[in-house]
Design a protein around this motif. Structure first.
Motif, PDB file in Angstrom:
ATOM      1  N   LYS A   1      41.720 -18.336  29.803  1.00  0.00           N
ATOM      2  CA  LYS A   1      40.361 -18.353  29.266  1.00  0.00           C
ATOM      3  C   LYS A   1      40.312 -18.901  27.849  1.00  0.00           C
ATOM      4  CE  LYS A   1      36.691 -15.062  28.050  1.00  0.00           C
ATOM      5  NZ  LYS A   1      36.270 -13.635  28.136  1.00  0.00           N
ATOM      6  N   GLY A   2      41.317 -18.564  27.044  1.00  0.00           N
ATOM      7  CA  GLY A   2      41.306 -18.962  25.651  1.00  0.00           C
ATOM      8  C   GLY A   2      41.962 -20.293  25.349  1.00  0.00           C
ATOM      9  N   CYS A   3      42.327 -21.057  26.384  1.00  0.00           N
ATOM     10  CA  CYS A   3      43.034 -22.325  26.141  1.00  0.00           C
ATOM     11  C   CYS A   3      42.112 -23.414  25.618  1.00  0.00           C
ATOM     12  CB  CYS A   3      43.744 -22.797  27.406  1.00  0.00           C
ATOM     13  SG  CYS A   3      42.648 -23.429  28.702  1.00  0.00           S
ATOM     14  N   ASN A   4      40.813 -23.204  25.748  1.00  0.00           N
ATOM     15  CA  ASN A   4      39.847 -24.199  25.295  1.00  0.00           C
ATOM     16  C   ASN A   4      38.557 -23.473  24.910  1.00  0.00           C
ATOM     17  OD1 ASN A   4      37.348 -26.034  26.152  1.00  0.00           O
ATOM     18  ND2 ASN A   4      39.018 -27.405  25.579  1.00  0.00           N
ATOM     19  N   GLU A   5      37.978 -23.860  23.803  1.00  0.00           N
ATOM     20  CA  GLU A   5      36.770 -23.185  23.302  1.00  0.00           C
ATOM     21  C   GLU A   5      35.612 -23.269  24.281  1.00  0.00           C
ATOM     22  OE1 GLU A   5      33.588 -23.536  19.577  1.00  0.00           O
ATOM     23  OE2 GLU A   5      35.492 -24.619  19.502  1.00  0.00           O
ATOM     24  N   LYS A   6      35.407 -24.443  24.885  1.00  0.00           N
ATOM     25  CA  LYS A   6      34.295 -24.607  25.820  1.00  0.00           C
ATOM     26  C   LYS A   6      34.532 -23.836  27.115  1.00  0.00           C
ATOM     27  CE  LYS A   6      31.691 -27.222  23.301  1.00  0.00           C
ATOM     28  NZ  LYS A   6      30.360 -26.734  22.830  1.00  0.00           N
ATOM     29  N   LEU A   7      35.790 -23.755  27.536  1.00  0.00           N
ATOM     30  CA  LEU A   7      36.106 -22.973  28.735  1.00  0.00           C
ATOM     31  C   LEU A   7      35.859 -21.496  28.469  1.00  0.00           C
ATOM     32  CD1 LEU A   7      37.178 -22.799  31.614  1.00  0.00           C
ATOM     33  CD2 LEU A   7      39.500 -22.743  30.682  1.00  0.00           C
ATOM     34  N   LYS A   8      36.240 -21.020  27.294  1.00  0.00           N
ATOM     35  CA  LYS A   8      35.990 -19.620  26.923  1.00  0.00           C
ATOM     36  C   LYS A   8      34.497 -19.338  26.907  1.00  0.00           C
ATOM     37  CE  LYS A   8      36.977 -16.128  23.403  1.00  0.00           C
ATOM     38  NZ  LYS A   8      35.574 -15.613  23.372  1.00  0.00           N
ATOM     39  N   GLN A   9      33.743 -20.272  26.355  1.00  0.00           N
ATOM     40  CA  GLN A   9      32.291 -20.132  26.303  1.00  0.00           C
ATOM     41  C   GLN A   9      31.712 -20.011  27.706  1.00  0.00           C
ATOM     42  OE1 GLN A   9      30.182 -23.036  23.806  1.00  0.00           O
ATOM     43  NE2 GLN A   9      28.668 -23.275  25.437  1.00  0.00           N
TER      44      GLN A   9
ATOM     45  N   CYS B   1      33.324 -19.019  30.448  1.00  0.00           N
ATOM     46  CA  CYS B   1      33.775 -17.768  31.072  1.00  0.00           C
ATOM     47  C   CYS B   1      32.982 -16.568  30.554  1.00  0.00           C
ATOM     48  CB  CYS B   1      35.265 -17.558  30.814  1.00  0.00           C
ATOM     49  SG  CYS B   1      36.335 -18.737  31.675  1.00  0.00           S
ATOM     50  N   ASP B   2      32.516 -16.651  29.322  1.00  0.00           N
ATOM     51  CA  ASP B   2      31.729 -15.561  28.737  1.00  0.00           C
ATOM     52  C   ASP B   2      30.257 -15.646  29.126  1.00  0.00           C
ATOM     53  OD1 ASP B   2      33.934 -14.482  27.479  1.00  0.00           O
ATOM     54  OD2 ASP B   2      33.605 -15.550  25.596  1.00  0.00           O
TER      55      ASP B   2
ATOM     56  N   LEU C   1      40.250 -16.364  36.725  1.00  0.00           N
ATOM     57  CA  LEU C   1      39.445 -17.077  35.735  1.00  0.00           C
ATOM     58  C   LEU C   1      38.039 -17.353  36.256  1.00  0.00           C
ATOM     59  CD1 LEU C   1      39.615 -18.740  32.948  1.00  0.00           C
ATOM     60  CD2 LEU C   1      39.906 -20.724  34.428  1.00  0.00           C
TER      61      LEU C   1
END
Length: 210
Positions: free
Chosen positions: A66-74, A76-77, A138
């Motif tokens: 989840k935290g490997c990329n800022e946009k991916l984290k966004q 997922c949240d 994920l």
């Protein structure tokens, strides 16, 4: 701009000017999860997408944190506004999502079916299925989108398991052009396919004559 390593000579086929100017989907984040095997393929099309779209982000690997990329984290949240482009059994046709949202808010991406982040699975169908399986945690809770194109793929290099299945580039172009209600966007985004197919055919012919 990021394009597949062996496709740099195909930049002439990319939209000009680029990235494309969008209106209704200008804030949509497109996150491409590309299988690492696909990133080494001359024939891959996913690498063209960030060159066409301002808010497209390509991440390569097999299992993604989840935290490997800022946009991916966004994404997922934001489970409510994140959809996965993949033809699962429960997938909703993007045309239905757009129609419902337009009825409610007069905007294709805002309503009871909001679409703020589109996660795209990039790889051959075997590797795409593996990505879905390996990243089950994920993607847990995310809803799925599918497309229903009225035309066959122009990507005449790989065979598809279904006549309505498109290459990754074509699938994303179809989504964006449908959201924008503008066929010209699809035409502009998929121009690199013509160069890719032409280049591939040239390689095949050269190999046959040497």
């Amino acid at each position: 701009m990021r394009v597949p390593i062996d496709q740099k000579c195909l930049c002439m086929f990319l939209p000009n000017p680029r990235p494309l100017k969008l209106v209704k989907s200008s804030e949509l984040n497109v996150i491409i999860l590309q299988h690492s095997h696909e990133s080494r393929e001359f024939k891959n099309t996913g690498g063209f997408i960030p060159a066409c779209l301002k808010n497209a982000h390509l991440i390569t690997g097999k299992k993604f944190a989840k935290g490997c990329n800022e946009k991916l984290k966004q994404a997922c949240d934001d489970i409510e506004g994140t959809w996965v482009l993949y033809p699962s059994a429960s997938a909703l046709d993007i045309a239905e999502l757009i129609t419902k949202n337009l009825e409610e808010t007069q905007h294709p991406l805002k309503g009871s079916l909001p679409l703020r982040n589109l996660i795209v699975i990039d790889g051959t169908w075997i590797y795409a299925k593996r990505l879905i399986s390996r990243n089950h945690t994920l993607l847990k809770g995310m809803r799925y989108l599918c497309i229903n194109p009225k035309h066959a793929t122009r990507y005449r290099i790989r065979s598809e398991p279904n006549e309505k299945y498109l290459s990754t580039l074509e699938a994303v172009a179809f989504c964006i052009s449908t959201i924008e209600d503008d066929q010209s966007i699809y035409d502009k985004m998929t121009l690199p396919l013509d160069g890719l197919v032409e280049s591939f055919n040239s390689i095949v012919i050269n190999n046959q004559t040497t």
